[in-house]
Design a protein around this motif. Structure first.
Motif, PDB file in Angstrom:
ATOM      1  N   VAL A 151      32.826  29.238  42.242  1.00  0.00           N
ATOM      2  CA  VAL A 151      33.160  30.573  42.736  1.00  0.00           C
ATOM      3  C   VAL A 151      34.129  30.422  43.902  1.00  0.00           C
ATOM      4  CG1 VAL A 151      32.243  32.757  43.608  1.00  0.00           C
ATOM      5  CG2 VAL A 151      30.886  31.384  42.014  1.00  0.00           C
ATOM      6  N   LEU A 152      35.365  30.847  43.686  1.00  0.00           N
ATOM      7  CA  LEU A 152      36.435  30.656  44.651  1.00  0.00           C
ATOM      8  C   LEU A 152      36.997  32.000  45.104  1.00  0.00           C
ATOM      9  CD1 LEU A 152      38.356  27.907  42.644  1.00  0.00           C
ATOM     10  CD2 LEU A 152      36.811  27.525  44.560  1.00  0.00           C
ATOM     11  N   GLY A 153      37.739  31.953  46.164  1.00  0.00           N
ATOM     12  CA  GLY A 153      38.369  33.174  46.675  1.00  0.00           C
ATOM     13  C   GLY A 153      38.519  33.046  48.172  1.00  0.00           C
ATOM     14  N   GLU A 210      46.747  30.840  46.483  1.00  0.00           N
ATOM     15  CA  GLU A 210      45.570  29.968  46.348  1.00  0.00           C
ATOM     16  C   GLU A 210      45.174  29.820  44.879  1.00  0.00           C
ATOM     17  OE1 GLU A 210      44.287  28.090  48.589  1.00  0.00           O
ATOM     18  OE2 GLU A 210      45.220  28.935  50.388  1.00  0.00           O
ATOM     19  N   LEU A 211      45.203  30.915  44.133  1.00  0.00           N
ATOM     20  CA  LEU A 211      44.870  30.848  42.707  1.00  0.00           C
ATOM     21  C   LEU A 211      45.879  29.982  41.958  1.00  0.00           C
ATOM     22  CD1 LEU A 211      43.119  31.697  40.291  1.00  0.00           C
ATOM     23  CD2 LEU A 211      44.570  33.749  40.077  1.00  0.00           C
ATOM     24  N   ALA A 212      47.155  30.134  42.298  1.00  0.00           N
ATOM     25  CA  ALA A 212      48.190  29.325  41.642  1.00  0.00           C
ATOM     26  C   ALA A 212      47.952  27.839  41.890  1.00  0.00           C
ATOM     27  CB  ALA A 212      49.575  29.751  42.125  1.00  0.00           C
ATOM     28  N   PRO A 252      45.681  19.155  38.568  1.00  0.00           N
ATOM     29  CA  PRO A 252      45.520  18.351  37.347  1.00  0.00           C
ATOM     30  C   PRO A 252      44.122  18.455  36.717  1.00  0.00           C
ATOM     31  CG  PRO A 252      46.480  17.031  39.102  1.00  0.00           C
ATOM     32  CD  PRO A 252      46.222  18.375  39.689  1.00  0.00           C
ATOM     33  N   ASP A 253      43.087  18.648  37.536  1.00  0.00           N
ATOM     34  CA  ASP A 253      41.733  18.742  36.989  1.00  0.00           C
ATOM     35  C   ASP A 253      41.439  20.109  36.382  1.00  0.00           C
ATOM     36  OD1 ASP A 253      41.264  16.168  37.735  1.00  0.00           O
ATOM     37  OD2 ASP A 253      40.193  16.684  39.582  1.00  0.00           O
ATOM     38  N   VAL A 254      42.368  21.033  36.535  1.00  0.00           N
ATOM     39  CA  VAL A 254      42.167  22.387  36.005  1.00  0.00           C
ATOM     40  C   VAL A 254      43.190  22.713  34.923  1.00  0.00           C
ATOM     41  CG1 VAL A 254      42.114  24.873  36.547  1.00  0.00           C
ATOM     42  CG2 VAL A 254      41.163  23.220  38.177  1.00  0.00           C
ATOM     43  N   CYS A 255      44.462  22.345  35.197  1.00  0.00           N
ATOM     44  CA  CYS A 255      45.542  22.862  34.341  1.00  0.00           C
ATOM     45  C   CYS A 255      45.467  22.323  32.921  1.00  0.00           C
ATOM     46  CB  CYS A 255      46.908  22.624  34.971  1.00  0.00           C
ATOM     47  SG  CYS A 255      47.473  20.947  34.926  1.00  0.00           S
ATOM     48  N   ALA A 256      44.918  21.156  32.759  1.00  0.00           N
ATOM     49  CA  ALA A 256      44.881  20.576  31.406  1.00  0.00           C
ATOM     50  C   ALA A 256      43.662  21.041  30.619  1.00  0.00           C
ATOM     51  CB  ALA A 256      44.897  19.057  31.501  1.00  0.00           C
ATOM     52  N   ARG A 257      42.790  21.820  31.232  1.00  0.00           N
ATOM     53  CA  ARG A 257      41.529  22.179  30.583  1.00  0.00           C
ATOM     54  C   ARG A 257      41.449  23.678  30.317  1.00  0.00           C
ATOM     55  NH1 ARG A 257      37.650  20.960  34.632  1.00  0.00           N
ATOM     56  NH2 ARG A 257      36.098  21.432  33.065  1.00  0.00           N
ATOM     57  N   ARG A 258      40.749  23.993  29.233  1.00  0.00           N
ATOM     58  CA  ARG A 258      40.624  25.387  28.830  1.00  0.00           C
ATOM     59  C   ARG A 258      39.389  26.004  29.507  1.00  0.00           C
ATOM     60  NH1 ARG A 258      38.116  28.352  25.483  1.00  0.00           N
ATOM     61  NH2 ARG A 258      39.077  30.085  24.353  1.00  0.00           N
ATOM     62  N   LEU A 295      48.378  39.106  41.211  1.00  0.00           N
ATOM     63  CA  LEU A 295      47.988  37.686  41.104  1.00  0.00           C
ATOM     64  C   LEU A 295      48.823  36.937  40.066  1.00  0.00           C
ATOM     65  CD1 LEU A 295      44.068  37.878  41.170  1.00  0.00           C
ATOM     66  CD2 LEU A 295      45.602  37.308  43.067  1.00  0.00           C
ATOM     67  N   GLY A 296      49.584  37.673  39.273  1.00  0.00           N
ATOM     68  CA  GLY A 296      50.378  37.029  38.219  1.00  0.00           C
ATOM     69  C   GLY A 296      49.537  36.552  37.048  1.00  0.00           C
ATOM     70  N   LEU A 297      48.445  37.253  36.790  1.00  0.00           N
ATOM     71  CA  LEU A 297      47.534  36.796  35.725  1.00  0.00           C
ATOM     72  C   LEU A 297      48.176  36.826  34.335  1.00  0.00           C
ATOM     73  CD1 LEU A 297      44.068  38.338  36.721  1.00  0.00           C
ATOM     74  CD2 LEU A 297      44.776  35.941  36.790  1.00  0.00           C
ATOM     75  N   GLU A 298      49.128  37.761  34.144  1.00  0.00           N
ATOM     76  CA  GLU A 298      49.758  37.850  32.813  1.00  0.00           C
ATOM     77  C   GLU A 298      50.395  36.529  32.416  1.00  0.00           C
ATOM     78  OE1 GLU A 298      50.712  39.596  35.439  1.00  0.00           O
ATOM     79  OE2 GLU A 298      50.167  41.703  35.102  1.00  0.00           O
ATOM     80  N   ARG A 299      50.733  35.737  33.412  1.00  0.00           N
ATOM     81  CA  ARG A 299      51.408  34.470  33.106  1.00  0.00           C
ATOM     82  C   ARG A 299      50.430  33.344  32.785  1.00  0.00           C
ATOM     83  NH1 ARG A 299      55.372  35.226  37.468  1.00  0.00           N
ATOM     84  NH2 ARG A 299      54.402  33.472  38.460  1.00  0.00           N
ATOM     85  N   VAL A 300      49.151  33.593  32.919  1.00  0.00           N
ATOM     86  CA  VAL A 300      48.156  32.569  32.573  1.00  0.00           C
ATOM     87  C   VAL A 300      47.938  32.643  31.070  1.00  0.00           C
ATOM     88  CG1 VAL A 300      45.793  31.752  32.921  1.00  0.00           C
ATOM     89  CG2 VAL A 300      47.046  32.783  34.834  1.00  0.00           C
ATOM     90  N   SER A 301      48.468  31.647  30.358  1.00  0.00           N
ATOM     91  CA  SER A 301      48.398  31.726  28.897  1.00  0.00           C
ATOM     92  C   SER A 301      47.586  30.592  28.297  1.00  0.00           C
ATOM     93  CB  SER A 301      49.807  31.712  28.317  1.00  0.00           C
ATOM     94  OG  SER A 301      50.486  30.572  28.804  1.00  0.00           O
TER      95      SER A 301
END
Ligand code: GTP
Length: 171
Positions: free
Chosen positions: A11-13, A97-99, A105-111, A136-142
């Motif tokens: 839980v982050l923020g 912070e979210l970006a 690396p421990d997050v971006c490669a995982r679903r 937050l730019g969430l639309e770009r999280v694909s």
């Protein structure tokens, strides 16, 4: 017992977004604390939804503690990012912070599913979840399933819907 899915959620923020209050409200009523205090470094909590048992790590959002977030990324099955919908000035900080989290690396490669709580929806001048999503730019999280939900950690509004979505992603 067996057959129950157990997952670890981080839980982050930013500080003051409502993480500790939110986790306290998700507890069974008899385990709730009358008051929550700012998180010193991190603390663990538990809640259930849709046959999924969540072990939640509430990591302090204070600037000096944000570097600690990444220690927890590797074992997280899911992420909850809490935003203060009424803190217009710090939305850009929340976005940064979210970006950083999503680029790690421990997050971006995982679903890992990402649930965003547009919290404090009860506050005057709270922005709508669609506005928070674009800030937050969430639309770009694909590369990850994500979902945004208006919430009030004080009343509990929106919390069951949000965690039910997360449970569906993880079952
Ligand atoms: P750190 O531990 O410093 O990272 O903060 P936190 O994100 O855990 O925030 P916390 O839960 O301590 O809440 C911060 C303040 O916001 C407290 O005064 C809460 O009562 C208040 N708060 C939390 N959620 C809500 C909400 O949904 N609505 C309103 N109006 N206030 C909230």
């Amino acid at each position: 017992g067996r057959g129950k899915t157990e997952v670890t959620v981080l839980v982050l923020g930013l500080d003051n977004s409502g993480k500790s209050t939110l986790l306290n409200t998700l507890r069974p009523p008899e385990q709730r604390l009358p008051h929550v205090t700012p998180t010193v470094a991190h603390q663990q909590d538990h809640f259930q939804s849709g046959g999924v048992s969540f072990s939640a790590w509430d990591v302090s959002g204070a600037p000096r503690h944000r570097a600690l977030w990444e220690r927890h990324y590797r074992r997280a099955h899911a992420l909850i990012f809490v935003v203060d919908s009424a803190d217009h000035l710090r939305l850009v900080v929340a976005r940064e912070e979210l970006a950083l989290v999503l680029a790690h690396p421990d997050v971006c490669a995982r679903r890992v599913p990402l649930l965003v709580f547009a919290n404090k929806c009860d506050a005057p001048h709270a922005l709508a979840p669609t506005q928070i999503a674009s800030a937050l730019g969430l639309e770009r999280v694909s590369d990850k399933p994500w979902h945004i939900c208006a919430s009030s950690a004080l009343s509990g509004a929106g919390l069951p819907d949000g965690v039910a979505w997360l449970a569906r992603q993880l079952r």
